[in-house]
Design a protein around this motif. Sequence first.
Motif, PDB file in Angstrom:
ATOM      1  N   GLY A  69     -21.768 -59.975  66.047  1.00 53.00           N
ATOM      2  CA  GLY A  69     -20.938 -59.120  67.250  1.00 53.00           C
ATOM      3  C   GLY A  69     -20.665 -57.704  66.766  1.00 53.00           C
ATOM      4  N   LEU A  70     -21.544 -57.241  66.143  1.00 49.91           N
ATOM      5  CA  LEU A  70     -21.585 -55.565  65.527  1.00 49.91           C
ATOM      6  C   LEU A  70     -22.318 -54.839  66.566  1.00 49.91           C
ATOM      7  N   GLN A  71     -21.574 -53.648  66.798  1.00 50.77           N
ATOM      8  CA  GLN A  71     -22.250 -52.621  67.705  1.00 50.77           C
ATOM      9  C   GLN A  71     -23.322 -51.885  67.078  1.00 50.77           C
ATOM     10  N   ARG A  72     -24.362 -51.712  67.432  1.00 55.70           N
ATOM     11  CA  ARG A  72     -25.402 -50.844  67.053  1.00 55.70           C
ATOM     12  C   ARG A  72     -25.298 -49.695  67.769  1.00 55.70           C
ATOM     13  N   SER A  73     -25.119 -48.195  67.072  1.00 58.44           N
ATOM     14  CA  SER A  73     -25.124 -46.984  67.864  1.00 58.44           C
ATOM     15  C   SER A  73     -25.310 -45.859  66.760  1.00 58.44           C
ATOM     16  N   ARG A  74     -26.069 -44.940  67.249  1.00 58.82           N
ATOM     17  CA  ARG A  74     -26.106 -43.758  66.225  1.00 58.82           C
ATOM     18  C   ARG A  74     -24.899 -43.313  65.754  1.00 58.82           C
ATOM     19  N   TYR A  75     -23.863 -43.501  66.717  1.00 57.04           N
ATOM     20  CA  TYR A  75     -22.547 -42.925  66.301  1.00 57.04           C
ATOM     21  C   TYR A  75     -21.628 -44.170  65.664  1.00 57.04           C
ATOM     22  N   ASN A  76     -22.003 -45.288  65.164  1.00 59.06           N
ATOM     23  CA  ASN A  76     -21.380 -46.255  64.547  1.00 59.06           C
ATOM     24  C   ASN A  76     -21.608 -46.769  63.104  1.00 59.06           C
ATOM     25  N   GLY A  77     -20.680 -46.515  62.282  1.00 57.48           N
ATOM     26  CA  GLY A  77     -21.168 -46.741  61.136  1.00 57.48           C
ATOM     27  C   GLY A  77     -20.362 -47.985  60.394  1.00 57.48           C
ATOM     28  N   LEU A  78     -20.962 -48.534  59.594  1.00 55.52           N
ATOM     29  CA  LEU A  78     -20.431 -50.050  59.013  1.00 55.52           C
ATOM     30  C   LEU A  78     -20.164 -49.931  57.607  1.00 55.52           C
ATOM     31  N   ILE A  79     -19.080 -50.496  57.213  1.00 53.90           N
ATOM     32  CA  ILE A  79     -18.459 -50.369  56.061  1.00 53.90           C
ATOM     33  C   ILE A  79     -18.475 -51.775  55.321  1.00 53.90           C
TER      34      ILE A  79
END
Length: 144
Positions: free
Chosen positions: A52-62
């Motif tokens: 349920g993670l959103q992939r996007s050029r403007y989305n980071g993951l920690i």
Amino acid sequence: MSKFFLVNLIASLMLFSLPSQAEQKVQLGNYEVHYVAFNSTFIPAEVAKIYGLQRSRYNGLINITVLDSKSANKAPVAVNISGNARNLVGNNKQLEFKEIREGESIYYIAELRHSNEETFRFKLTIDDGKSQQILEFQQKFYVD
């Protein structure tokens, strides 16, 4: 696709990512805390969908992993993680961490919207129910 794939993916990101995005660790009390921040596009679409993670050029993951440094095998520890990310102009974003369990591994992942070359200062509270530890770090994100 096996959920075990995420463990291998995160391990690969920690080993082969750019120096500014490389995995880091700190000793906080009895815990060895590993943390890494990277762009969500590094995760394949299938894996993002499973968790349920959103992939996007403007989305980071920690990604945070907490290990018991006093145990012989540095066993993962279940904790509660809360905190925020503040950019350099003072905009504050509250982070919501998801717990992901893969076999004996435990990961905590939060998503963060960002602009190109936006730097965030993270202040996270790691709570094991007995004590709280504070993790602070800084990360610059890039739009790829």
